[in-house]
Design an enzyme around this catalytic site. Structure first.
Site, short mmCIF file in Angstrom:
data_model
loop_
_atom_site.label_atom_id
_atom_site.label_comp_id
_atom_site.label_asym_id
_atom_site.label_seq_id
_atom_site.Cartn_x
_atom_site.Cartn_y
_atom_site.Cartn_z
N ASP A 227 31.79 43.35 50.60
CA ASP A 227 32.21 42.01 51.06
C ASP A 227 31.05 41.31 51.75
O ASP A 227 30.84 40.11 51.57
CB ASP A 227 33.39 42.13 52.02
CG ASP A 227 34.56 42.88 51.42
OD1 ASP A 227 34.75 42.82 50.19
OD2 ASP A 227 35.29 43.54 52.19
N ALA B 97 20.58 45.44 42.80
CA ALA B 97 21.48 44.57 42.03
C ALA B 97 20.68 43.82 40.98
O ALA B 97 19.49 43.54 41.17
CB ALA B 97 22.19 43.59 42.96
#
Length: 372
Positions: A293, A244
């Site tokens: 999530d 990320a």
């Protein structure tokens, strides 16, 4: 407005994170194969926002879930199960006229061609959420309000609600938004998926995958995604196995800058971004459902603790790895001190980690985690 659903009592202390959205009862296959061939299913729960709330509560934070379920047994199951994780469910509303949503899925990865999901959520209780029936005092009670693009896709009323909740207002909590583009929800829906870009630009912290940005908006690459989302103070671009990249900006407030995330920034000057790429972990995946999530929950947990950006991403990766190594959407996260030890590893040691089923056991030191 319908009455509260019950569940755990609201704590007198400040809530850390309020998560608003639809939760559904999910039926998990007893074996791989087409839905037509699976002989039986086990019952679980699923819902992006309630997953985040459960993970945060399991990690020791004060989390609340705000939603709407039917006055039926499936609604009972959702409220009781989510409350069982330690999540405050007192602001959940029961709808006597609409059912709780349910869905069935196959065991394969969502991105696989053979993956099947059968949703029975049209006309669900959650799709009736609107600015007129959601308890705003409960929604804005936390330090962070976490939303996702799934809610906006459920109905015109739900879209209007998300627009209201992301609108700039005095005293607004930090608004976290996971784009969560689900193409099947937008077909014939209240608006094209491009509305997700509008909503994301009104928030303070945005999670978005490179793949979904390309699919929803035709935007390719992390830098281009940041360019399309200049307002949020933090944009987390999830890059799959590459890890990320976080873009974090400061603001020199202008005359109309209304909150720390720049939900309304006319007249504000943007300081240059700090760009932080963080590699992903190698994980022996059992099921690739719920990882996004869990990543958001890990990142939010570390944000609440005031940790550096790199550590926030690493906690996100670890929380995702906990879910990836179990069959369902939810699992007990690693103990905080265990996760902190792993997060503190140098880059070389972090790169050597390979996590498999059972890695979250509290008695395993970093060097005992499976490595190649």
């Amino acid at each position: 407005m319908s009455g509260p659903a019950g569940g755990t009592a609201r704590a007198a202390t400040t809530t850390d994170v309020v998560c608003l959205g639809e939760s559904m009862v999910t039926f998990l296959p007893s074996q791989p194969g087409r839905l037509a061939d699976v002989p039986s299913f086990g019952r679980g729960i699923g819902g992006a926002e309630s997953n985040v709330a459960c993970a945060l509560a399991a990690a020791g934070h004060r989390a609340a879930w705000v939603g709407r379920v039917g006055a039926d047994g499936f609604g009972d199951h959702l409220v009781e199960t989510i409350g069982g994780y330690g999540v405050d469910t007192s602001a959940v509303r029961r709808d006597p006229e609409r059912p709780t949503g349910i869905y069935f899925r196959t065991a394969t990865d969502r991105g696989a061609g053979a993956h099947e999901v059968a949703y029975y959520r049209a006309g669900s209780a959650a799709s009736a959420m609107s600015p007129a029936n959601v308890p705003y005092e409960e929604v804005f009670a936390g330090r962070v309000l976490h939303l996702s693009g799934i809610t906006a896709a459920l109905s015109a009323d739900c879209l209007e609600l998300v627009r209201e909740l992301t609108a700039p207002r005095p005293g607004r909590p930090l608004v976290s938004f996971d784009v969560n583009h689900r193409p099947h929800l937008w077909r014939g829906g209240p608006a094209d998926a491009s509305v997700l870009l509008e909503l994301a630009r009104r928030c303070d912290l945005v999670f978005v995958g490179e793949d979904e940005a390309e699919e929803a908006w035709g935007i390719v690459g992390a830098e281009a995604i940041r360019a399309a989302l200049p307002e949020p103070a933090v944009v987390v671009v999830k890059r799959g196995s590459a890890g990320a990249t976080v873009f974090a900006s400061g603001l020199r407030p202008g005359p109309r800058s209304s909150n720390a995330g720049g939900a309304e920034n006319d007249g504000a000057e943007f300081a240059p971004d700090t760009v932080t790429p963080v590699p992903a972990l190698r994980v022996d995946v059992v099921a690739a459902v719920g990882a996004g999530d869990a990543f958001a929950a890990g990142f939010l947990s570390a944000t609440l603790r005031g940790l550096p950006v790199r550590d926030r991403v690493r906690h996100g990766h670890l929380m995702a790895a906990a879910v990836l190594t179990v069959p369902g959407d939810l699992t007990e996260p690693p103990a905080r001190d265990h996760a902190d030890r792993l997060v503190a590893l140098d880059d070389e040691a972090w790169g050597r980690l390979r996590l498999g089923p059972g890695w979250t056991a509290a008695d395993r030191a970093p060097e005992e985690v499976r490595t190649p």
